[in-house]
Design an enzyme around this catalytic site. Structure first.
Site, PDB file in Angstrom:
ATOM      1  N   ARG A  17       0.815  -1.220   0.000  1.00 21.73           N
ATOM      2  CA  ARG A  17       0.000   0.000   0.000  1.00 21.73           C
ATOM      3  C   ARG A  17       0.852   1.276   0.000  1.00 21.73           C
ATOM      4  O   ARG A  17       0.368   2.354  -0.253  1.00 21.73           O
ATOM      5  CB  ARG A  17      -0.956  -0.024   1.208  1.00 21.73           C
ATOM      6  N   THR A  83       1.305 -12.796   9.284  1.00 22.81           N
ATOM      7  CA  THR A  83       1.974 -12.483  10.557  1.00 22.81           C
ATOM      8  C   THR A  83       2.198 -13.749  11.394  1.00 22.81           C
ATOM      9  O   THR A  83       3.173 -13.837  12.145  1.00 22.81           O
ATOM     10  CB  THR A  83       1.145 -11.478  11.374  1.00 22.81           C
TER      11      THR A  83
HETATM   12  C1  UD1 Z   1      -2.250  -6.497  11.572  1.00 23.14           C
HETATM   13  C2  UD1 Z   1      -3.179  -7.399  12.394  1.00 23.14           C
HETATM   14  C3  UD1 Z   1      -4.418  -6.605  12.791  1.00 23.14           C
HETATM   15  C4  UD1 Z   1      -4.003  -5.367  13.557  1.00 23.14           C
HETATM   16  C5  UD1 Z   1      -2.962  -4.549  12.779  1.00 23.14           C
HETATM   17  C6  UD1 Z   1      -2.384  -3.473  13.700  1.00 23.14           C
HETATM   18  C7  UD1 Z   1      -2.874  -9.679  11.616  1.00 23.14           C
HETATM   19  C8  UD1 Z   1      -3.439 -10.789  10.808  1.00 23.14           C
HETATM   20  N1  UD1 Z   1      -3.554  -8.558  11.634  1.00 23.14           N
HETATM   21  O1  UD1 Z   1      -2.958  -6.137  10.372  1.00 23.14           O
HETATM   22  O2  UD1 Z   1      -5.270  -7.405  13.594  1.00 23.14           O
HETATM   23  O3  UD1 Z   1      -5.144  -4.581  13.843  1.00 23.14           O
HETATM   24  O4  UD1 Z   1      -1.871  -5.362  12.346  1.00 23.14           O
HETATM   25  O5  UD1 Z   1      -1.530  -2.584  13.012  1.00 23.14           O
HETATM   26  O6  UD1 Z   1      -1.846  -9.855  12.216  1.00 23.14           O
HETATM   27  N2  UD1 Z   1       4.353  -9.045   8.211  1.00 23.14           N
HETATM   28  C9  UD1 Z   1       5.338  -9.989   8.074  1.00 23.14           C
HETATM   29  N3  UD1 Z   1       5.106 -11.075   7.281  1.00 23.14           N
HETATM   30  C10 UD1 Z   1       3.924 -11.260   6.631  1.00 23.14           C
HETATM   31  C11 UD1 Z   1       2.915 -10.285   6.774  1.00 23.14           C
HETATM   32  C12 UD1 Z   1       3.156  -9.191   7.591  1.00 23.14           C
HETATM   33  O7  UD1 Z   1       6.422  -9.864   8.651  1.00 23.14           O
HETATM   34  O8  UD1 Z   1       3.800 -12.283   5.935  1.00 23.14           O
HETATM   35  C13 UD1 Z   1       4.636  -7.852   9.049  1.00 23.14           C
HETATM   36  C14 UD1 Z   1       4.516  -6.560   8.259  1.00 23.14           C
HETATM   37  O9  UD1 Z   1       5.767  -6.177   7.728  1.00 23.14           O
HETATM   38  C15 UD1 Z   1       4.009  -5.573   9.309  1.00 23.14           C
HETATM   39  C16 UD1 Z   1       3.284  -6.455  10.319  1.00 23.14           C
HETATM   40  O10 UD1 Z   1       3.680  -7.787  10.075  1.00 23.14           O
HETATM   41  O11 UD1 Z   1       5.071  -4.888   9.955  1.00 23.14           O
HETATM   42  C17 UD1 Z   1       1.776  -6.324  10.187  1.00 23.14           C
HETATM   43  O12 UD1 Z   1       1.408  -6.682   8.871  1.00 23.14           O
HETATM   44  P1  UD1 Z   1       0.330  -5.863   8.055  1.00 23.14           P
HETATM   45  O13 UD1 Z   1       0.163  -6.494   6.724  1.00 23.14           O
HETATM   46  O14 UD1 Z   1       0.609  -4.437   8.121  1.00 23.14           O
HETATM   47  O15 UD1 Z   1      -0.961  -6.237   8.939  1.00 23.14           O
HETATM   48  P2  UD1 Z   1      -2.259  -5.393   9.105  1.00 23.14           P
HETATM   49  O16 UD1 Z   1      -3.141  -5.623   7.938  1.00 23.14           O
HETATM   50  O17 UD1 Z   1      -1.927  -4.007   9.451  1.00 23.14           O
HETATM   51 CA    CA Z   2      -0.065  -2.722   9.511  1.00 21.62          CA
END
Ligand code: UD1
Ligand code: CA
Length: 473
Positions: A17, A83
């Site tokens: 995004r 995550t």
């Molecule tokens: C996530 C949470 C959501 C919360 C929000 C808070 C989950 C499923 N959802 O959503 O409940 O309200 O954060 O900000 O966890 N990341 C990885 N590997 C991956 C995917 C993500 O390391 O495969 C890291 C990203 O770099 C990021 C963090 O995890 O720093 C959160 O990922 P992001 O995709 O931003 O999750 P949100 O949709 O914001």
């Molecule tokens: Ca996030």
């Protein structure tokens, strides 16, 4: 003894995004990357181990982390499966039990105090899992907290999986968790990707922990702005503005006058003493230091500069420069790397200086370029003087002594030295040394052709004026 055995920072996400060629967590707020802000909030809690899960733009992120601390361990998540997947990889690389703090690398406004209070509550209540939650005016996009009785959470529902009535819930998951490592390990490999995003959600561990007979608690943070996450550039700007206000408020409480805090941008690591006044539309960045009673702005940018007591820098741009006590800079001055302005010196409009020392009380007041020069004390550099430091291949030095008077429009062709108390004539090209006390003149002698206008511009207004003044052919 630290109460925290492991911190896992999730930072592998693609940050789609952001629409950026660089990793989301490397974008900056107040002079520090987003992830550095997160790590700085965590650092004072002194966890025994810190692991960052990297993936997108991995090499750049790993390189950046190595500049922050050599103690940070990184693990790579090759396939971005959520995550939960990221957490599985971090846990597989760590043995031992105790407490783990898990948070996202994209929430840069979290403070140490909030994290410490969260940790204390988790330990005091002897929780096996705690989720930091917040009440948001607009919870869109965040995971929603489905509460049970007595502070317990039954589960977390992601926006994309939520029903309309679940979307009405305004208590959200901040993405900050504390787990007992043993409890988390028991469920982490049971995550399923049967959800809207086909990912392994770390948030699903809450329901699994409940099923295993342990408990998960929600701990509500009292300042929701701390928990805002950055997913796109509008959120980047929102978080930057909140950080700006936070930093400015702290300086004002410490005795700094900031005339317009909404247009004043000060980086986290800048130090400012009391009674400094900052006028509107100014930015002070990097590791700048501003000493007491200095005046900065309006419309001034300082990058990695040191400004001493009572100096003023007005409508100017300066980088990697030192400005002495009581020195005056601007308006419209450009100071580049390696500029040293000694006490009580003065540099004025449309003057550019780099890699040069301007001695105590010396002045370069108007329209000049000073490069690779050493200027002594109480010397005056006339308007439109150029230190000609570059011969097309190499840079050369110019030395100006004390009490020197350089005439306006002098070209000082380096390497060249002007001795103490010497003068140069206005309009000179000086390419030989001028000894102490001498007058250096390097220009053609003037010739006046009498009556020229009366002969060559007979009927002009100039000729009429000259005649009136008594000029003859
Ligand atoms: C996530 C949470 C959501 C919360 C929000 C808070 C989950 C499923 N959802 O959503 O409940 O309200 O954060 O900000 O966890 N990341 C990885 N590997 C991956 C995917 C993500 O390391 O495969 C890291 C990203 O770099 C990021 C963090 O995890 O720093 C959160 O990922 P992001 O995709 O931003 O999750 P949100 O949709 O914001
Ligand atoms: Ca996030």
């Amino acid at each position: 003894m630290s109460k925290l055995d492991l911190v896992i920072v999730l930072a592998a996400g693609d940050g789609t995004r952001m629409k950026s060629s660089k990793a989301k967590v490397l974008h900056e707020i107040a002079g520090r990357s987003i992830i550095e802000n997160v790590l700085a909030a965590v650092a004072p809690i002194s966890a025994k181990n810190t692991t960052v899960v990297v993936g997108a733009d991995k090499d750049a992120v790993v390189e950046h982390l190595s500049t922050i601390s050599s103690k940070i361990k990184t693990v790579e998540q090759k396939k971005r499966n959520g995550t939960g997947g990221a957490t599985q990889i971090a846990l597989a690389e760590h043995s031992g039990d105790g407490t783990v703090l898990i948070l996202a690398g994209d929430t840069p406004l979290l403070t140490t105090q909030t994290l410490q209070e969260f940790l204390d509550a988790h330990h005091n209540d002897k929780n096996q899992a705690s989720v930091l939650t917040a009440l948001l005016p607009d919870p869109t996009g965040y995971g929603r907290i489905i509460r049970a009785d007595n502070g317990l959470i039954s589960k977390i529902i992601e926006e994309k999986d939520a029903t309309d009535s679940q979307k009405e819930i305004d208590e959200i998951n901040t993405g900050v968790y504390l787990f007992d490592l043993k409890t988390l390990r028991q469920v982490i490999n049971d995550l399923q990707s049967d959800n809207a995003q086909k990912e392994l959600y770390l948030t699903d561990t809450i329901e699994l922990i409940n099923k295993s007979g342990a408990n998960a608690f929600a701990i509500l943070s009292n300042d929701y702005t701390e928990t805002l996450g950055i997913n796109d550039r509008t959120q980047l700007a929102e978080c930057a503005a909140i950080m700006r206000d936070r930093i400015n408020n702290q300086h004002m409480l410490n005795g700094v006058t900031i005339i317009d805090p909404t247009t004043t941008w000060i980086d986290t690591e800048v130090r400012i003493e009391s009674d400094v006044v900052i006028y509107p539309s100014s930015a002070i960045s990097g590791k700048s230091i501003i000493k007491s009673a200095a005046i900065i702005g309006p419309r001034t940018t300082l990058v990695d500069c040191e400004v001493a007591e009572e100096a003023s820098v007005i409508e100017s741009f300066a980088t990697k420069s030192k400005i002495g006590k009581g020195a005056k800079v601007g308006p419209y001055t450009y100071l580049r790397k390696g500029t040293l302005l000694d006490n009580e010196s003065k540099v004025g409009a449309f003057v550019e200086i780099k890699n040069s020392t301007i001695g105590k009380g010396s002045k370069v007041a108007h329209l000049s370029y000073v490069g690779d020069a050493q200027i002594g004390q109480e010397s005056n550099i006339g308007a439109a003087t150029v230190f000609v430091n570059y011969d097309g291949e190499n840079k050369h030095q110019t030395k100006i002594g004390d009490q020197v008077r350089i005439g306006s429009d002098t070209m000082l062709v380096a390497p060249v030295t002007v001795g103490d108390g010497a003068y140069t004539a206005a309009g000179s090209v000086i390419n030989e040394d001028v000894p102490a006390g001498a007058m250096g003149i390097g220009r053609a002698r003037q010739v006046n052709i009498l009556g020229w206008v009366l002969k060559k511009r007979k009927d002009s207004k100039s000729a009429a004026a000259a005649k009136k003044a008594g000029a003859k052919e």
